[in-house]
Write a protein that holds these residues in place. Structure first.
Motif, PDB file in Angstrom:
ATOM      1  N   SER A  10       0.805  -1.220   0.000  1.00 40.74           N
ATOM      2  CA  SER A  10       0.000   0.000   0.000  1.00 40.74           C
ATOM      3  C   SER A  10       0.842   1.276   0.000  1.00 40.74           C
ATOM      4  O   SER A  10       0.356   2.330  -0.402  1.00 40.74           O
ATOM      5  CB  SER A  10      -0.915   0.022   1.220  1.00 40.74           C
ATOM      6  N   ILE A  11       2.053   1.174   0.524  1.00 44.24           N
ATOM      7  CA  ILE A  11       2.928   2.349   0.598  1.00 44.24           C
ATOM      8  C   ILE A  11       4.312   1.969   0.081  1.00 44.24           C
ATOM      9  O   ILE A  11       4.613   0.791  -0.084  1.00 44.24           O
ATOM     10  CB  ILE A  11       3.027   2.911   2.034  1.00 44.24           C
ATOM     11  N   ALA A  12       5.149   2.953  -0.126  1.00 42.47           N
ATOM     12  CA  ALA A  12       6.522   2.688  -0.575  1.00 42.47           C
ATOM     13  C   ALA A  12       7.252   1.850   0.465  1.00 42.47           C
ATOM     14  O   ALA A  12       7.109   2.088   1.672  1.00 42.47           O
ATOM     15  CB  ALA A  12       7.249   4.007  -0.808  1.00 42.47           C
ATOM     16  N   PHE A  13       8.005   0.864   0.029  1.00 44.03           N
ATOM     17  CA  PHE A  13       8.660  -0.065   0.945  1.00 44.03           C
ATOM     18  C   PHE A  13       9.560   0.612   1.972  1.00 44.03           C
ATOM     19  O   PHE A  13       9.672   0.171   3.097  1.00 44.03           O
ATOM     20  CB  PHE A  13       9.437  -1.151   0.188  1.00 44.03           C
ATOM     21  N   GLU A  14      10.186   1.734   1.576  1.00 39.53           N
ATOM     22  CA  GLU A  14      11.086   2.405   2.520  1.00 39.53           C
ATOM     23  C   GLU A  14      10.328   3.124   3.633  1.00 39.53           C
ATOM     24  O   GLU A  14      10.908   3.513   4.648  1.00 39.53           O
ATOM     25  CB  GLU A  14      12.014   3.382   1.796  1.00 39.53           C
ATOM     26  N   LYS A  15       9.012   3.283   3.477  1.00 39.48           N
ATOM     27  CA  LYS A  15       8.198   3.928   4.508  1.00 39.48           C
ATOM     28  C   LYS A  15       7.615   2.932   5.512  1.00 39.48           C
ATOM     29  O   LYS A  15       7.090   3.338   6.545  1.00 39.48           O
ATOM     30  CB  LYS A  15       7.052   4.711   3.863  1.00 39.48           C
ATOM     31  N   VAL A  16       7.697   1.651   5.228  1.00 34.57           N
ATOM     32  CA  VAL A  16       7.091   0.635   6.096  1.00 34.57           C
ATOM     33  C   VAL A  16       7.620   0.709   7.531  1.00 34.57           C
ATOM     34  O   VAL A  16       6.823   0.733   8.476  1.00 34.57           O
ATOM     35  CB  VAL A  16       7.257  -0.786   5.500  1.00 34.57           C
ATOM     36  N   PRO A  17       8.943   0.784   7.766  1.00 34.63           N
ATOM     37  CA  PRO A  17       9.408   0.862   9.159  1.00 34.63           C
ATOM     38  C   PRO A  17       8.892   2.100   9.903  1.00 34.63           C
ATOM     39  O   PRO A  17       8.559   2.027  11.085  1.00 34.63           O
ATOM     40  CB  PRO A  17      10.933   0.904   9.039  1.00 34.63           C
ATOM     41  N   LEU A  18       8.819   3.228   9.213  1.00 38.81           N
ATOM     42  CA  LEU A  18       8.318   4.450   9.846  1.00 38.81           C
ATOM     43  C   LEU A  18       6.854   4.317  10.218  1.00 38.81           C
ATOM     44  O   LEU A  18       6.427   4.701  11.313  1.00 38.81           O
ATOM     45  CB  LEU A  18       8.517   5.651   8.916  1.00 38.81           C
ATOM     46  N   TRP A  19       6.060   3.743   9.317  1.00 37.60           N
ATOM     47  CA  TRP A  19       4.643   3.567   9.611  1.00 37.60           C
ATOM     48  C   TRP A  19       4.421   2.502  10.672  1.00 37.60           C
ATOM     49  O   TRP A  19       3.503   2.616  11.491  1.00 37.60           O
ATOM     50  CB  TRP A  19       3.863   3.264   8.326  1.00 37.60           C
ATOM     51  N   GLN A  20       5.246   1.477  10.683  1.00 37.88           N
ATOM     52  CA  GLN A  20       5.139   0.475  11.750  1.00 37.88           C
ATOM     53  C   GLN A  20       5.328   1.147  13.106  1.00 37.88           C
ATOM     54  O   GLN A  20       4.561   0.920  14.038  1.00 37.88           O
ATOM     55  CB  GLN A  20       6.180  -0.630  11.572  1.00 37.88           C
ATOM     56  N   GLU A  21       6.339   1.995  13.199  1.00 35.30           N
ATOM     57  CA  GLU A  21       6.602   2.680  14.463  1.00 35.30           C
ATOM     58  C   GLU A  21       5.454   3.627  14.829  1.00 35.30           C
ATOM     59  O   GLU A  21       5.033   3.682  15.980  1.00 35.30           O
ATOM     60  CB  GLU A  21       7.921   3.449  14.385  1.00 35.30           C
ATOM     61  N   ARG A  22       4.939   4.358  13.848  1.00 39.87           N
ATOM     62  CA  ARG A  22       3.820   5.281  14.118  1.00 39.87           C
ATOM     63  C   ARG A  22       2.573   4.527  14.588  1.00 39.87           C
ATOM     64  O   ARG A  22       1.910   4.949  15.535  1.00 39.87           O
ATOM     65  CB  ARG A  22       3.472   6.085  12.863  1.00 39.87           C
ATOM     66  N   THR A  24       2.379   1.507  15.885  1.00 38.15           N
ATOM     67  CA  THR A  24       2.642   0.902  17.193  1.00 38.15           C
ATOM     68  C   THR A  24       2.505   1.941  18.297  1.00 38.15           C
ATOM     69  O   THR A  24       1.852   1.706  19.314  1.00 38.15           O
ATOM     70  CB  THR A  24       4.048   0.270  17.225  1.00 38.15           C
ATOM     71  N   LYS A  25       3.084   3.106  18.089  1.00 38.50           N
ATOM     72  CA  LYS A  25       3.006   4.168  19.094  1.00 38.50           C
ATOM     73  C   LYS A  25       1.569   4.609  19.326  1.00 38.50           C
ATOM     74  O   LYS A  25       1.137   4.793  20.462  1.00 38.50           O
ATOM     75  CB  LYS A  25       3.866   5.354  18.664  1.00 38.50           C
ATOM     76  N   LEU A  26       0.818   4.760  18.253  1.00 41.18           N
ATOM     77  CA  LEU A  26      -0.582   5.164  18.372  1.00 41.18           C
ATOM     78  C   LEU A  26      -1.395   4.120  19.141  1.00 41.18           C
ATOM     79  O   LEU A  26      -2.187   4.460  20.028  1.00 41.18           O
ATOM     80  CB  LEU A  26      -1.186   5.393  16.986  1.00 41.18           C
ATOM     81  N   CYS A  27      -1.187   2.857  18.823  1.00 44.91           N
ATOM     82  CA  CYS A  27      -1.886   1.786  19.546  1.00 44.91           C
ATOM     83  C   CYS A  27      -1.517   1.802  21.025  1.00 44.91           C
ATOM     84  O   CYS A  27      -2.384   1.661  21.890  1.00 44.91           O
ATOM     85  CB  CYS A  27      -1.560   0.424  18.942  1.00 44.91           C
ATOM     86  N   ARG A  28      -0.240   1.976  21.336  1.00 46.92           N
ATOM     87  CA  ARG A  28       0.210   2.016  22.733  1.00 46.92           C
ATOM     88  C   ARG A  28      -0.434   3.192  23.460  1.00 46.92           C
ATOM     89  O   ARG A  28      -0.876   3.060  24.593  1.00 46.92           O
ATOM     90  CB  ARG A  28       1.735   2.137  22.807  1.00 46.92           C
ATOM     91  N   GLU A  29      -0.485   4.359  22.807  1.00 47.91           N
ATOM     92  CA  GLU A  29      -1.080   5.539  23.433  1.00 47.91           C
ATOM     93  C   GLU A  29      -2.570   5.363  23.691  1.00 47.91           C
ATOM     94  O   GLU A  29      -3.099   5.889  24.662  1.00 47.91           O
ATOM     95  CB  GLU A  29      -0.852   6.784  22.565  1.00 47.91           C
ATOM     96  N   CYS A  30      -3.241   4.612  22.817  1.00 49.18           N
ATOM     97  CA  CYS A  30      -4.678   4.383  22.980  1.00 49.18           C
ATOM     98  C   CYS A  30      -4.971   3.162  23.850  1.00 49.18           C
ATOM     99  O   CYS A  30      -6.123   2.827  24.085  1.00 49.18           O
ATOM    100  CB  CYS A  30      -5.329   4.209  21.613  1.00 49.18           C
ATOM    101  N   GLY A  31      -3.919   2.483  24.293  1.00 48.00           N
ATOM    102  CA  GLY A  31      -4.110   1.308  25.137  1.00 48.00           C
ATOM    103  C   GLY A  31      -4.627   0.099  24.379  1.00 48.00           C
ATOM    104  O   GLY A  31      -5.257  -0.786  24.959  1.00 48.00           O
ATOM    105  N   LYS A  32      -4.375   0.045  23.091  1.00 51.03           N
ATOM    106  CA  LYS A  32      -4.827  -1.074  22.267  1.00 51.03           C
ATOM    107  C   LYS A  32      -3.665  -2.023  22.001  1.00 51.03           C
ATOM    108  O   LYS A  32      -2.544  -1.591  21.764  1.00 51.03           O
ATOM    109  CB  LYS A  32      -5.367  -0.568  20.920  1.00 51.03           C
ATOM    110  N   PRO A  33      -3.925  -3.314  22.031  1.00 51.98           N
ATOM    111  CA  PRO A  33      -2.858  -4.271  21.720  1.00 51.98           C
ATOM    112  C   PRO A  33      -2.404  -4.120  20.273  1.00 51.98           C
ATOM    113  O   PRO A  33      -3.219  -3.816  19.394  1.00 51.98           O
ATOM    114  CB  PRO A  33      -3.507  -5.641  21.919  1.00 51.98           C
TER     115      PRO A  33
END
Length: 179
Positions: A10-22, A24-33
């Motif tokens: 869905s996105i450029a391969f070089e952006k995958v790690p950045l979006w994974q981190e974003r 993950t952080k959003l889920c952690r902030e919302c208290g979602k697994p």
């Protein structure tokens, strides 16, 4: 769940790690697994040892505090499913222990939940107690956090913070203990 293969289409391969981190952080902030699913140990489908890049991938997902890492082909049809599982376990445990060592320097910064954001729920008091218990446990280098809970909610709220100490939850019913 962050399915990195699907994300990569869905996105450029070089952006995958950045979006994974974003994500993950959003889920952690919302208290979602948050689960991360990818071919973490793809080389172990055919070979008994992982590559350094694969171990680095595991290390990064654990550093981001993903709740679970998903192995797929490695264990379903790989030639070395137990070795793959053990390699992931060893790499993840090493990263967790390293994170705990660095958390001892700043125990409050080690918490996943933001402390300055107001909670938008009726559970604000319970969440604040859970946050405080995690902070105190980290500051005092507690050996364990003991939680007494009726339905499992308080244990879940404490675990959401990923304190360094293990959480021992006691509940009156089997249903609550299985949560």
């Amino acid at each position: 769940m962050i399915a990195r293969g699907d994300l990569g289409t869905s996105i450029a391969f070089e952006k995958v790690p950045l979006w994974q981190e974003r994500i993950t952080k959003l889920c952690r902030e919302c208290g979602k697994p948050v689960l991360v699913s990818t071919h973490f140990l793809d080389s172990m489908v055919a070979y008994p040892t992982p590559t350094r890049a694969e171990i680095t991938d595991i290390f990064e997902a654990v550093r981001q505090k993903a709740d679970a890492l998903v192995l797929t082909t490695e264990t379903a049809s790989g030639r070395y499913p137990y070795k793959a599982l053990n390699a992931m376990h060893v790499a993840a445990k090493r990263m967790e222990s390293k994170a705990q060592e660095s958390a001892e320097i700043d125990p409050i910064a080690a918490l996943s939940m933001p402390l300055d954001k107001p909670f938008q729920s009726v559970l604000r008091v319970a969440e604040n107690i859970a946050n405080s218990a995690s902070i105190i446990a980290n500051q005092q280098l507690a050996k364990a956090i003991v939680v007494f809970t009726q339905k499992g909610l308080m244990a879940s709220l404490v675990s959401r913070n990923r304190p360094n100490a293990p959480i021992l939850a006691f509940a009156p019913t089997a249903e609550a203990r299985e949560k």
